[in-house]
Design an enzyme around this catalytic site. Structure first.
Site, PDB file in Angstrom:
ATOM      1  N   LYS A  22       0.520  -1.148   0.403  1.00  0.00           N
ATOM      2  CA  LYS A  22       0.055   0.073   0.437  1.00  0.00           C
ATOM      3  C   LYS A  22       0.583   1.151   0.627  1.00  0.00           C
ATOM      4  CE  LYS A  22      -1.466   2.531   3.443  1.00  0.00           C
ATOM      5  NZ  LYS A  22      -2.326   3.130   5.071  1.00  0.00           N
ATOM      6  N   ARG A  94      -3.516  10.435   4.809  1.00  0.00           N
ATOM      7  CA  ARG A  94      -1.995  11.222   5.072  1.00  0.00           C
ATOM      8  C   ARG A  94      -1.390  11.227   3.176  1.00  0.00           C
ATOM      9  NH1 ARG A  94       0.487  14.503   8.595  1.00  0.00           N
ATOM     10  NH2 ARG A  94       2.700  14.897   7.493  1.00  0.00           N
ATOM     11  N   CYS A 118      -4.975   8.487   9.712  1.00  0.00           N
ATOM     12  CA  CYS A 118      -4.999   7.607  11.145  1.00  0.00           C
ATOM     13  C   CYS A 118      -4.547   8.804  12.331  1.00  0.00           C
ATOM     14  CB  CYS A 118      -4.024   6.264  11.020  1.00  0.00           C
ATOM     15  SG  CYS A 118      -4.306   5.092  10.552  1.00  0.00           S
ATOM     16  N   ARG A 123       2.197  14.061  12.761  1.00  0.00           N
ATOM     17  CA  ARG A 123       2.705  13.346  11.765  1.00  0.00           C
ATOM     18  C   ARG A 123       3.044  14.918  10.842  1.00  0.00           C
ATOM     19  NH1 ARG A 123      -0.760   8.675  10.307  1.00  0.00           N
ATOM     20  NH2 ARG A 123       1.155   7.906   8.922  1.00  0.00           N
ATOM     21  N   PRO A 124       3.741  16.189  11.597  1.00  0.00           N
ATOM     22  CA  PRO A 124       4.004  17.187  11.040  1.00  0.00           C
ATOM     23  C   PRO A 124       4.135  17.117   9.570  1.00  0.00           C
ATOM     24  CG  PRO A 124       5.546  17.478  12.246  1.00  0.00           C
ATOM     25  CD  PRO A 124       5.051  16.137  12.153  1.00  0.00           C
ATOM     26  N   ASP A 126       5.655  19.790   8.242  1.00  0.00           N
ATOM     27  CA  ASP A 126       7.705  20.754   8.853  1.00  0.00           C
ATOM     28  C   ASP A 126       8.275  20.067   7.560  1.00  0.00           C
ATOM     29  OD1 ASP A 126       6.063  21.852  10.215  1.00  0.00           O
ATOM     30  OD2 ASP A 126       7.346  21.809  11.963  1.00  0.00           O
ATOM     31  N   LEU A 127       8.934  18.529   7.822  1.00  0.00           N
ATOM     32  CA  LEU A 127      10.159  18.395   7.139  1.00  0.00           C
ATOM     33  C   LEU A 127      10.084  18.368   5.753  1.00  0.00           C
ATOM     34  CD1 LEU A 127      10.981  15.054   9.112  1.00  0.00           C
ATOM     35  CD2 LEU A 127      12.670  17.186   9.622  1.00  0.00           C
ATOM     36  N   ASP A 308       4.656   0.310  12.077  1.00  0.00           N
ATOM     37  CA  ASP A 308       3.647  -0.512  11.891  1.00  0.00           C
ATOM     38  C   ASP A 308       2.883  -1.659  11.861  1.00  0.00           C
ATOM     39  OD1 ASP A 308       2.468   2.097  10.217  1.00  0.00           O
ATOM     40  OD2 ASP A 308       3.324   1.705   7.875  1.00  0.00           O
ATOM     41  N   ILE A 330       8.931   6.404  16.909  1.00  0.00           N
ATOM     42  CA  ILE A 330       8.192   6.877  15.197  1.00  0.00           C
ATOM     43  C   ILE A 330       6.919   8.125  15.863  1.00  0.00           C
ATOM     44  CG2 ILE A 330       7.905   6.539  12.802  1.00  0.00           C
ATOM     45  CD1 ILE A 330      10.548   5.161  13.255  1.00  0.00           C
TER      46      ILE A 330
END
Length: 421
Positions: A22, A94, A118, A123-124, A126-127, A308, A330
């Site tokens: 996926k 996402r 989810c 989980r920004p 920014d990167l 995960d 993570i």
């Protein structure tokens, strides 16, 4: 709303075919935006997230056809009509943010809503923004949308990421394929899905070296052409189904399974008392005699233990002999399955990013609620070996990451059914 009823029973035996990844497919699909020629993906998984990405690409003007019962995706971005990824689609998933880099590279502009998916922490973005800004993009956040432009085109650069983000690596690599000059990405993520993306981009004419290492070098080209690419095996689905015989006993062969995709995970299975052997068709998994042994797990970027698979591993360790400690490094807020497992008799204490699991002899069936994709399947796994019936509600999460989960588990002897809500 659908639910899944699981009745605990004996050992599982047989074969389970593993689908295409996926997370790889959701990255490969936006790559079609980089070229005006067709891109065809084979071994595609049949999941709701794939349908969401299809809708997103179509909203931008791409053509996407699902062939051979969804296993083949034929795409073309010859005539893109929009550079805006709307909130109504992006909020559902996402991975929608992965259209940002390709659109910016090819069109010189992109407007992308902040993504959904989810509920497992901040989980920004920014990167992603920092990586694309390093290539010369101008990005600002207005009204919940990222407005990005590169009026003079993207330019190669040397960029070191603060954290080895998979999504940011994918966005920057795709964008850099059409940038002027050479891009060197340091502290890049090393996941197999990134290796798969690079192989596809290379088939499209990209010049990339270093995939699978922490430094990736991309030499920009003027244009990319069409290609046909086979999606890599889903290592998370593979690991999930490897845990079924580990929890229930028996022997199950995972068709298409590869050890190189699940190395750190297999090391923990071995320490817990689970045998994994390579076969001509994939991997065969069986449990040694008696209860599994407690093990400590720390989630890390690849090639470490994958976040995960943390929820599914916890389901196994609930009935291990001894005390296990799981450390989540993570994502934040990723132990939401723990209270649900506790309803089944598990002994779990969560403090911040650490969960302590004291094994019990057997779990007991109970009504439980899925809170996210991986939590939903961990509750199903726990129910397979629990005493009595376990009813898992809110399983719509499941459809985002597992195709035909009921049928696959039924085929190896599980007592499981989906109840329409």
């Amino acid at each position: 709303m659908d639910s899944i009823l699981v009745t605990g029973n004996g050992p599982l035996n047989g074969q389970i075919p593993i689908a295409g990844a996926k997370n790889a497919c959701l990255t490969l699909m936006p790559a079609t935006l980089l070229s005006d020629e067709p891109l065809t993906l084979t071994n595609a998984p049949r999941l709701s997230d794939i349908k969401t990405m299809t809708l997103l690409l179509q909203s931008l003007g791409a053509e996407v056809s699902s062939l051979q019962d969804g296993k083949v995706l034929a795409m073309s971005s010859h005539d893109l009509t929009s550079h805006t990824a709307d909130y109504d689609i992006v909020r559902k998933m996402r991975a929608s943010n992965l259209v940002l880099g390709p659109m910016l590279a090819r069109l010189g502009q992109a407007v992308v809503s902040l993504p959904g998916g989810c509920a497992i922490g901040a989980r920004p973005m920014d990167l992603h923004i920092e990586a694309l800004e390093a290539l010369g993009a101008e990005i600002e956040l207005r009204d919940g949308y990222l407005h990005a432009k590169a009026p003079g085109g993207l330019k190669g650069a040397v960029h070191e990421m603060r954290f080895a983000s998979v999504g940011a690596t994918e966005n920057m690599v795709m964008a850099a394929t059409l940038a002027k000059g050479t891009t060197v990405l340091k502290n890049a993520a090393r996941e197999p899905e990134i290796v798969d993306l690079v192989r596809c981009l290379r088939a499209m004419g990209a010049q990339i070296e270093g995939e699978g290492t922490s430094t990736i070098e991309i030499q920009g080209v003027d244009r990319l052409h069409g290609a046909t690419h086979q999606v890599v095996t889903d290592r998370i689905e593979l690991g999930t189904y490897m845990l079924a015989p580990a929890i229930c006993g028996g022997e199950v062969e995972l068709l298409g399974g590869r050890l190189d995709l699940v190395g750190a995970f297999v090391e923990k299975l071995d320490a817990a008392g689970i045998d994994v052997a390579e076969t001509d068709k994939g991997l065969k998994v069986s449990r040694r005699n008696g209860r599994v042994s407690a093990v400590n797990v720390t989630t890390e970027p690849f090639p470490g233990f994958p976040t995960d698979l943390q929820a599914q591993m916890m389901a196994l360790l609930c009935t291990a002999e001894g005390t296990s400690v799981l450390e989540e490094k993570i994502f934040e807020n990723r132990f939401m399955h723990a209270p649900e497992l506790t309803r089944m008799g598990a002994r779990i204490e969560v403090h911040g990013g650490t969960a302590t699991v004291r094994g019990v002899e057997r779990l007991k069936g109970a009504p439980v609620m899925a809170t996210d994709l991986r939590a939903s399947v961990s509750l199903i796994l726990a129910g397979l070996a629990a005493e009595g019936e376990t009813l898992v509600s809110r399983v719509y999460h499941l459809d985002r990451g597992y195709e035909h989960v009921v049928q696959k588990l039924e085929a190896v002897g599980a007592r499981i059914e989906r109840i329409k809500g």
